[in-house]
Design a protein around this motif. Structure first.
Motif, short mmCIF file in Angstrom:
data_model
loop_
_atom_site.label_atom_id
_atom_site.label_comp_id
_atom_site.label_asym_id
_atom_site.label_seq_id
_atom_site.Cartn_x
_atom_site.Cartn_y
_atom_site.Cartn_z
N TRP A 1 0.84 -1.21 0.00
CA TRP A 1 0.00 0.00 0.00
C TRP A 1 0.87 1.25 0.00
O TRP A 1 2.06 1.20 0.37
CB TRP A 1 -0.93 0.02 1.22
N ARG A 2 0.30 2.38 -0.44
CA ARG A 2 0.97 3.67 -0.35
C ARG A 2 0.69 4.21 1.06
O ARG A 2 -0.47 4.25 1.48
CB ARG A 2 0.43 4.62 -1.42
N GLU A 3 1.71 4.63 1.76
CA GLU A 3 1.54 5.11 3.14
C GLU A 3 0.84 6.47 3.16
O GLU A 3 0.75 7.15 2.14
CB GLU A 3 2.91 5.22 3.81
N HIS A 4 0.41 6.89 4.33
CA HIS A 4 -0.32 8.17 4.46
C HIS A 4 0.56 9.38 4.12
O HIS A 4 0.03 10.45 3.85
CB HIS A 4 -0.88 8.30 5.89
N ASP A 5 1.88 9.19 4.11
CA ASP A 5 2.74 10.33 3.73
C ASP A 5 2.64 10.60 2.22
O ASP A 5 3.21 11.54 1.70
CB ASP A 5 4.20 10.10 4.16
N SER B 1 5.87 7.02 0.58
CA SER B 1 6.57 5.77 0.92
C SER B 1 5.60 4.59 0.80
O SER B 1 4.38 4.77 0.79
CB SER B 1 7.14 5.85 2.34
N ILE B 2 6.16 3.40 0.70
CA ILE B 2 5.35 2.21 0.41
C ILE B 2 5.44 1.23 1.57
O ILE B 2 6.55 0.88 2.02
CB ILE B 2 5.85 1.56 -0.89
N GLY B 3 4.28 0.80 2.06
CA GLY B 3 4.24 -0.23 3.10
C GLY B 3 4.03 -1.59 2.47
O GLY B 3 3.33 -1.71 1.46
N VAL C 1 5.74 -5.15 9.19
CA VAL C 1 5.51 -4.29 8.01
C VAL C 1 6.81 -3.58 7.67
O VAL C 1 7.45 -2.97 8.54
CB VAL C 1 4.39 -3.26 8.31
N LYS D 1 8.95 -0.75 5.25
CA LYS D 1 8.67 0.52 4.57
C LYS D 1 9.70 0.68 3.46
O LYS D 1 10.91 0.65 3.71
CB LYS D 1 8.80 1.68 5.57
N THR E 1 11.41 3.01 0.73
CA THR E 1 11.53 4.46 0.52
C THR E 1 12.42 4.81 -0.68
O THR E 1 12.74 5.97 -0.88
CB THR E 1 12.12 5.14 1.78
N TYR F 1 5.49 0.62 -7.92
CA TYR F 1 5.80 1.61 -6.86
C TYR F 1 7.29 1.92 -6.82
O TYR F 1 7.70 3.04 -6.50
CB TYR F 1 5.29 1.11 -5.52
#
Ligand SMILES: CSC[C@H]1O[C@H](OP(=O)(O)O)[C@H](O)[C@@H]1O
Length: 367
Positions: A12-16, A19-21, A34, A36, A38, A64
């Motif tokens: 998923w795309r993180e809330h920022d 960055s990618i989770g 999890v 991250k 970057t 991504y």
């Protein structure tokens, strides 16, 4: 899919917003960690080292990865460097190159200043497309399970699967498991024989974890058990995933799939392969001859990692020092052993004309 009632995707795309989770699949089933991502390099290493794995998820991660790369260097040289870095991360699943080609097609024609935003937008589309495709596979595969359930008049439908072609191998739903999850949610009694799938045990560690946390009845079996179960009428159908389907319908999948298909053929057990259309590669005309088979480190065969009784993770060696090891990660099942291909556009015969008629865009991509 659900993990103890909570919905998850595998990436998923993180809330920022950048960055990618991703779930670190190397840590399952003992730890839910999890990671991250970057940078483009993070994405390439995550694919190569199988932090993420599974053909569609490899593609989504690469998409991504290109978006992360465009934050770093959106020049033409940067675009080429990102493509070249990511495309070699693993050789067999065609979804990796498919996703990178899609990203390059979207990004090459536009101003470098606009590439980062466009890259995330296109990667998001690829991610959502994967989920939609897998929902389609679920619906088309469900019909096969329903037909068996009605013949069995409410008795349990026993499905055998190999490796992990579950939601962890995709963004969500999975491919081989998508019809199983949908059947379970529709109240059809299904049970899954889960091949442990040596040497990385994606079945024992990932498929069993997925099914257990989603409440789907299952039994983990050593890889060599499937033929015996089929001989004794304990398997109603087999559904596996795939990393690449050749134009002639040959199916490349995790090592051991071919042996399962042989046992199924010998026992009259229907053998289905579930796949999203990006997995079809019309540039390859003979799967057995032409699909590159990844060979991975022998350590995956010589060593096993598990949890001790007191909860510690430990790695032990199970092969004598000095014994040579071969670790072919995939094999190719000839089309003649495949009952049908469960796709988002229906269940198709494993042959070129039917695939071309259903997916003309995949033919066009090969020209
Ligand atoms: C839905 S594709 C899953 C496919 O990918 C797996 O390989 P790996 O775990 O090495 O990425 C396996 O072949 C699965 O069938």
């Amino acid at each position: 899919m659900k993990v103890d009632g909570k919905h998850f995707r595998s990436i998923w795309r993180e809330h920022d917003g950048w960055s990618i989770g991703a779930i670190d699949q190397r840590r399952l089933p003992h730890e839910f960690v999890v990671a991250k991502l970057t940078s483009c390099e993070d994405a390439a290493v995550a694919i190569r080292d199988m932090l993420v794995r599974g053909a569609p998820l490899i593609g989504a991660t690469a998409a991504y990865g290109m978006a992360l790369a465009m934050r770093e260097d959106a020049s033409d040289a940067g675009l080429k460097r990102a493509y070249d870095t990511l495309v070699v991360a693993r050789p067999t699943a065609i979804n990796l190159k498919w996703a990178l080609d899609e990203m390059r097609m979207a990004l090459a024609p536009i101003d470098p200043l606009e590439r980062a935003e466009a890259a995330y937008a296109r990667a998001d589309e690829i991610v959502e497309q994967d989920v939609e495709i897998n929902r389609g596979i679920a619906g088309n595969g469900l019909k096969l399970i329903e037909a068996i359930a009605s013949k069995k008049r409410g008795e349990i439908v026993n499905v055998l699967t190999h490796c992990n072609a579950g939601w962890l191998a995709t963004v969500d739903w999975g491919t081989a498991t998508a019809p199983i999850y949908l059947a379970h949610e529709r109240g059809i009694k299904v049970h899954v024989w889960v091949d442990e799938t040596r040497p990385r045990n994606q079945g024992a560690s990932l498929t069993a974890w997925e099914l257990g946390h989603h409440g789907v009845p299952h039994t983990v079996i050593p890889d060599n058990t499937g033929g015996h179960l089929m001989q004794h009428g304990m398997v109603d159908l087999a559904i596996v995933g795939t990393d690449r389907v050749a134009a002639n319908g040959d199916v490349c999948n995790k090592i051991g799939t071919y042996l399962k298909a042989l046992a199924a053929h010998d026992n009259g057990v229907p053998f289905y392969v579930a796949l999203p259309s990006p997995t079809i590669d019309f540039t390859v005309h003979d799967g057995i001859r032409d699909i590159p088979i990844e060979q991975r480190s022998g350590v995956e065969v010589t060593d096993m990692t598990g949890r001790t009784a007191d909860g510690r993770l430990e790695t032990v060696r199970i092969v004598p020092e000095g014994s040579p090891v071969a670790n072919y990660a995939f094999d190719v099942t000839p089309a003649r052993l495949v009952t049908g291909l469960i796709t988002e556009r229906g269940v198709l015969k494993p042959d070129r004309d039917e695939l071309a008629a259903a997916f003309p865009e995949r033919i066009a991509a090969a020209e």
